[in-house]
Design an enzyme around this catalytic site. Structure first.
Site, PDB file in Angstrom:
ATOM      1  N   LYS A 172       0.837  -1.198   0.000  1.00 12.39           N
ATOM      2  CA  LYS A 172       0.000   0.000   0.000  1.00 12.39           C
ATOM      3  C   LYS A 172       0.872   1.249   0.000  1.00 12.39           C
ATOM      4  O   LYS A 172       1.552   1.537   0.976  1.00 12.39           O
ATOM      5  CB  LYS A 172      -0.882   0.050   1.253  1.00 12.39           C
ATOM      6  CG  LYS A 172      -1.901   1.182   1.158  1.00 12.39           C
ATOM      7  CD  LYS A 172      -2.539   1.539   2.476  1.00 12.39           C
ATOM      8  CE  LYS A 172      -1.808   2.605   3.220  1.00 12.39           C
ATOM      9  NZ  LYS A 172      -1.754   3.922   2.542  1.00 12.39           N
ATOM     10  N   GLU A 247      10.579   0.769  10.006  1.00 12.05           N
ATOM     11  CA  GLU A 247      11.501   1.880   9.729  1.00 12.05           C
ATOM     12  C   GLU A 247      10.748   3.150  10.075  1.00 12.05           C
ATOM     13  O   GLU A 247       9.878   3.584   9.313  1.00 12.05           O
ATOM     14  CB  GLU A 247      11.901   1.893   8.246  1.00 12.05           C
ATOM     15  CG  GLU A 247      12.563   0.624   7.752  1.00 12.05           C
ATOM     16  CD  GLU A 247      13.944   0.412   8.334  1.00 12.05           C
ATOM     17  OE1 GLU A 247      14.500   1.346   8.945  1.00 12.05           O
ATOM     18  OE2 GLU A 247      14.469  -0.699   8.196  1.00 12.05           O
ATOM     19  N   CYS A 281      13.459  10.729   6.900  1.00  7.02           N
ATOM     20  CA  CYS A 281      13.622  10.191   8.256  1.00  7.02           C
ATOM     21  C   CYS A 281      15.046  10.401   8.739  1.00  7.02           C
ATOM     22  O   CYS A 281      15.286  10.538   9.928  1.00  7.02           O
ATOM     23  CB  CYS A 281      13.287   8.708   8.250  1.00  7.02           C
ATOM     24  SG  CYS A 281      14.186   7.828   6.963  1.00  7.02           S
ATOM     25  N   GLU A 381      10.075  15.063  15.772  1.00 11.65           N
ATOM     26  CA  GLU A 381      10.390  15.052  14.337  1.00 11.65           C
ATOM     27  C   GLU A 381       9.491  16.061  13.621  1.00 11.65           C
ATOM     28  O   GLU A 381       8.271  15.903  13.599  1.00 11.65           O
ATOM     29  CB  GLU A 381      10.156  13.653  13.776  1.00 11.65           C
ATOM     30  CG  GLU A 381      10.618  13.527  12.352  1.00 11.65           C
ATOM     31  CD  GLU A 381      10.349  12.136  11.772  1.00 11.65           C
ATOM     32  OE1 GLU A 381       9.250  11.601  11.997  1.00 11.65           O
ATOM     33  OE2 GLU A 381      11.241  11.615  11.081  1.00 11.65           O
TER      34      GLU A 381
HETATM   35  P1  TAP Z   1       2.543   7.746   8.509  1.00 11.00           P
HETATM   36  O1  TAP Z   1       1.429   8.657   8.778  1.00 11.00           O
HETATM   37  O2  TAP Z   1       3.011   6.842   9.583  1.00 11.00           O
HETATM   38  O3  TAP Z   1       2.120   6.923   7.218  1.00 11.00           O
HETATM   39  C1  TAP Z   1       2.947   5.948   6.650  1.00 11.00           C
HETATM   40  C2  TAP Z   1       2.081   4.936   5.944  1.00 11.00           C
HETATM   41  O4  TAP Z   1       1.275   4.271   6.913  1.00 11.00           O
HETATM   42  C3  TAP Z   1       1.114   5.546   4.936  1.00 11.00           C
HETATM   43  O5  TAP Z   1       0.981   4.657   3.841  1.00 11.00           O
HETATM   44  C4  TAP Z   1      -0.167   5.613   5.727  1.00 11.00           C
HETATM   45  O6  TAP Z   1      -1.294   5.630   4.912  1.00 11.00           O
HETATM   46  C5  TAP Z   1      -0.099   4.347   6.530  1.00 11.00           C
HETATM   47  N1  TAP Z   1      -0.934   4.313   7.728  1.00 11.00           N
HETATM   48  C6  TAP Z   1      -1.490   5.336   8.412  1.00 11.00           C
HETATM   49  N2  TAP Z   1      -2.218   4.866   9.456  1.00 11.00           N
HETATM   50  C7  TAP Z   1      -2.110   3.517   9.429  1.00 11.00           C
HETATM   51  C8  TAP Z   1      -2.610   2.461  10.244  1.00 11.00           C
HETATM   52  N3  TAP Z   1      -3.387   2.683  11.308  1.00 11.00           N
HETATM   53  N4  TAP Z   1      -2.292   1.190   9.928  1.00 11.00           N
HETATM   54  C9  TAP Z   1      -1.499   0.915   8.872  1.00 11.00           C
HETATM   55  N5  TAP Z   1      -1.003   1.877   8.059  1.00 11.00           N
HETATM   56  C10 TAP Z   1      -1.298   3.157   8.330  1.00 11.00           C
HETATM   57  O7  TAP Z   1       3.848   8.503   8.056  1.00 11.00           O
HETATM   58  P2  TAP Z   1       3.980   9.661   7.009  1.00 11.00           P
HETATM   59  O8  TAP Z   1       3.597  10.941   7.621  1.00 11.00           O
HETATM   60  O9  TAP Z   1       3.293   9.241   5.750  1.00 11.00           O
HETATM   61  O10 TAP Z   1       5.552   9.610   6.708  1.00 11.00           O
HETATM   62  C11 TAP Z   1       6.441  10.298   7.452  1.00 11.00           C
HETATM   63  C12 TAP Z   1       7.040   9.441   8.545  1.00 11.00           C
HETATM   64  O11 TAP Z   1       7.709   8.325   7.973  1.00 11.00           O
HETATM   65  C13 TAP Z   1       8.095  10.166   9.336  1.00 11.00           C
HETATM   66  O12 TAP Z   1       7.949   9.879  10.687  1.00 11.00           O
HETATM   67  C14 TAP Z   1       9.385   9.589   8.805  1.00 11.00           C
HETATM   68  O13 TAP Z   1      10.492   9.670   9.661  1.00 11.00           O
HETATM   69  C15 TAP Z   1       9.001   8.200   8.546  1.00 11.00           C
HETATM   70  N6  TAP Z   1       9.931   7.608   7.617  1.00 11.00           N
HETATM   71  C16 TAP Z   1      10.813   6.684   8.070  1.00 11.00           C
HETATM   72  C17 TAP Z   1      11.737   6.159   7.188  1.00 11.00           C
HETATM   73  C18 TAP Z   1      12.719   5.137   7.652  1.00 11.00           C
HETATM   74  S1  TAP Z   1      13.394   4.238   6.500  1.00 11.00           S
HETATM   75  N7  TAP Z   1      13.002   4.970   8.901  1.00 11.00           N
HETATM   76  C19 TAP Z   1      11.768   6.578   5.875  1.00 11.00           C
HETATM   77  C20 TAP Z   1      10.858   7.540   5.470  1.00 11.00           C
HETATM   78  C21 TAP Z   1       9.935   8.045   6.346  1.00 11.00           C
HETATM   79  P3  TAP Z   1      -1.943   7.006   4.399  1.00 11.00           P
HETATM   80  O14 TAP Z   1      -0.876   8.006   4.271  1.00 11.00           O
HETATM   81  O15 TAP Z   1      -2.516   6.632   3.104  1.00 11.00           O
HETATM   82  O16 TAP Z   1      -2.957   7.346   5.420  1.00 11.00           O
END
Ligand code: TAP
Length: 487
Positions: A172, A247, A281, A381
C-alpha cells in the site's frame, strides 16, 4: 498514468468504486482520481498472492533475479517519465528525481536482482553421525506499507528484497503519492512478472494499511512511516503473530567539532536537512556545533540557506520544491510557533516564501532555529526544512545532546581527528553514522534504526534475513549411530 488498483496482474477499480484525488503540491491542482482499496480489495490481492506463491517461491532464484534486472533496465528506459511523475505527485525537484530517486530505484532493483541467487544456507558442525544444514525460506505473503516522502525509491527498497527472496507482495503506497508505485507495477507487468506476485493497492492508512497489518494470511508486515503508526502496526499484527519490520522516524544529530572542515560542513549539512524539503527520516535536523566555531559556521550556513532556489519542482533549476501536502506544510509551520513559545530564535526562514507564483503551493522557506536541546523542536520530528541549532563545549556534552532523544536512526559528525571520529561513532546511539558526510545510502549498506526509530534493517544482506526464515534440517548419516538418545 495508471490510477487503479494493481491486483493479480491487472489494473482494476476498487470494489466500492471509491476514488481519491491526488494533488500536485506546487499549486494543489488535481493530477488524477485514484482508486482507494477497501478490505475486500486487500482480500482479493492476498488471494492472488497466495495463488502465485508456490510457483514464484520455487522458481530458480536466478530467474527471479533476472526479472528484477529486467525491471531495473525498464526503469532506466522510462527514467524521464518516472522522474516527472514523482516530481508532480511529491513536489521533489526534478533535478533530484532525475539524478537521485530514479537512478537509486533502478540500482536497488538491480542490486537485489543480483542478490536473488546469492542467499546461501549453511552446514552446522553438530555431533558425529548427523548432518545439520540450514536453508533460508521465503516468509510467504508480505504486506508492505510505505509513506509519501520517497514513494518511488521506497517501492524498490520494500519490493526488491522481498521478491528476490521468493515472497509475494501486497503493497500500500501512501494515499498522497500513489502514482509512481503504480507506474512500477505497470513496468513489472510489462517485463513479465507473473500475475499475483506483486499487488499494489493505494488506500487509506487506517483502512487498507490497518487491514494489511491485521490480515491472517499475511505472514510479515514491513512498514516505513511514523513512530505513532508503527506502534499501531505492532498491535494490529499480533492476531497471527506476523513478523514485523519497522523503519520509523528520526531526529538526526549532526555534530560539528572545532577541528571540522567548515566548507564541507556547510554543504553537507544543507544537503542533510534541505534535500527533499527536509522530508526524510534521516534528515540532519539537529545541528550541534562546538561553541568556538558556531558563529562562523552559522553565518555561512544561513547564507547558503537563503540562497537556495525555491520553486516549481518541474523547473530544472529549482533546488527546493513544496512540501508534499498542505496539511503537512501547516504542521511544519506550527513548529515555528512552538519554537518561539519555548524561547527559540528563528535565525532564518520560518514562513512561506513571499512569491506570488508559489502562493497556492505547500512551500516553506529553509528554516534555522536556535533552540535548547530539550525544547520540543529539538526533540520531536518536524519532517520539514527545519533545523535546530545548539552549541556544546566538550565531546561528552556533544554526545549527551546527540543521544538525548527517543530516536536513533541516523547521525553525523565532522572532525579531522581520526580517533575522535571512531570513538564518537561508536558511542552514538544510532543505526547509521556518517563521518565527514551525511545521508549517504546504498542498496548494499544496512539501513534502519534503534529505539523509537524502529527495528529490522533494509538493504544489503541484512534485509535478506528479514524476508526469509531459517529452516534447520537434521539428517542421520551413520547407520551405526542410534537415531535416538541412549537411555
Ligand atoms: P505515517 O502517517 O506513519 O504513514 C505511513 C504509511 O502508513 C502511509 O501509507 C499511511 O497511509 C499508513 N498508515 C497510516 N495509518 C495507518 C494504520 N493505522 N495502519 C497501517 N497503516 C497506516 O507517516 P507519514 O507521515 O506518511 O511519513 C512520514 C514518517 O515516515 C516520518 O515519521 C518519517 O520519519 C518516517 N519515515 C521513516 C523512514 C525510515 S526508513 N526509517 C523513511 C521515510 C519516512 P496514508 O498516508 O494513506 O494514510
Amino acid at each position: 498514468m495508471q490510477t487503479q488498483l494493481f491486483i493479480d496482474g491487472r489494473f482494476v477499480p476498487a470494489l466500492s468504486g471509491e476514488t481519491l484525488a491526488t494533488l500536485n503540491p506546487h499549486d494543489n491542482s488535481e493530477i488524477a482520481q485514484v482508486s482507494m482499496a477497501g478490505r475486500a480489495d486487500i482480500d482479493r490481492a492476498v488471494d492472488a498472492a497466495k495463488a502465485a506463491f508456490p510457483k514464484w517461491s520455487n522458481m530458480a532464484a536466478a530467474d527471479r533475479g533476472r526479472l528484477l534486472l529486467k525491471l531495473a533496465d525498464a526503469i532506466e528506459a522510462n527514467a524521464d517519465e518516472l522522474a516527472r511523475l514523482e516530481s508532480l505527485d511529491t513536489g521533489h525537484p526534478i533535478r533530484d528525481t532525475r539524478n537521485l530517486d530514479v537512478p537509486r530505484t533502478a540500482a536497488t532493483f538491480r542490486y537485489f536482482g543480483g542478490m536473488a541467487d546469492k542467499i546461501e544456507g549453511s552446514v552446522i558442525p553438530v555431533e558425529a553421525g548427523f548432518l545439520n544444514y540450514m536453508t533460508r525460506e521465503p516468509v510467504g505473503i508480505v504486506g508492505q506499507v510505505v509513506p509519501w516522502n520517497f514513494p518511488l525509491m521506497f517501492t524498490s527498497w520494500k519490493m526488491a528484497p522481498a521478491l528476490a527472496a521468493g515472497n509475494c507482495v501486497v503493497m500500500k503506497p501512501a494515499e498522497l503519492t500513489p502514482l509512481s508505485s503504480l507506474a512500477i507495477a505497470e513496468l513489472m507487468a510489462e517485463v513479465g512478472f507473473p500475475a499475483g506476485v506483486v499487488n499494489v493497492l493505494p488506500g487509506l492508512g487506517h483502512v487498507a494499511g490497518q487491514y494489511i497489518a491485521e490480515h491472517p494470511d499475511i505472514s510479515k508486515v514491513a512498514f516505513t512511516g511514523s513512530t505513532a503508526v508503527g506502534r499501531k502496526i505492532v498491535q494490529a499484527s499480533s492476531g497471527n503473530l506476523k513478523k514485523v519490520q519497522l523503519e520509523l522516524g528520526g531526529k538526526g544529530a549532526n555534530v560539528v567539532f572545532s577541528d571540522a572542515n567548515l566548507d564541507a560542513v556547510v554543504q553537507g549539512s544543507a544537503f542533510g536537512i534541505f534535500h527533499n524539503q527536509g522530508q526524510a527520516c534521516i534528515a540532519a535536523s539537529r545541528l550541534i556545533v562546538h561553541e568556538s566555531v558556531a558563529d562562523e559556521l552559522l553565518e555561512r550556513f544561513i547564507a547558503l540557506a537563503r540562497s537556495i532556489k525555491i520553486g516549481d519542482p518541474l523547473d530544472p533549476s529549482t533546488e527546493m520544491g513544496p512540501l508534499t501536502s498542505q496539511l503537512h506544510r501547516d504542521r511544519v509551520l506550527s513548529y515555528v510557533d512552538i519554537a518561539r513559545e519555548q524561547g527559540g530564535r528563528v535565525l532564518s526562514g520560518g514562513k512561506a516564501p513571499d512569491l506570488a507564483a508559489l502562493a497556492k503551493g505547500c512551500y516553506v522557506e529553509p528554516t534555522i532555529v536556535a533552540a535548547k536541546p530539550t525544547d520540543r523542536v529539538a526533540q520531536e520530528e518536524v519532517f520539514g526544512p527545519f533545523v535546530t541549532v545548539s552549541t556544546f563545549s566538550s565531546d561528552e556534552e556533544a554526545l549527551a545532546i546527540a543521544n538525548g532523544t527517543e530516536y536513533g536512526l541516523g547521525a553525523g559528525l565532522w572532525t579531522q581527528n581520526l580517533q575522535r571520529a571512531h570513538l564518537v561513532a561508536r558511542q552514538l546511539r544510532s543505526g547509521m553514522v556518517w563521518i565527514n558526510c551525511y545521508k549517504r545510502v546504498s542498496p548494499a549498506s544496512p539501513f534502519g534504526g534503534v529505539g523509537a526509530s524502529g527495528y529490522g534493517r533494509e538493504m544489503g544482506f541484512e534485509v535478506m534475513r528479514e524476508y526469509t526464515q531459517p529452516k534447520s534440517v537434521w539428517v542421520n548419516v551413520d547407520a551405526n549411530i542410534p537415531p535416538y538418545y541412549p537411555r
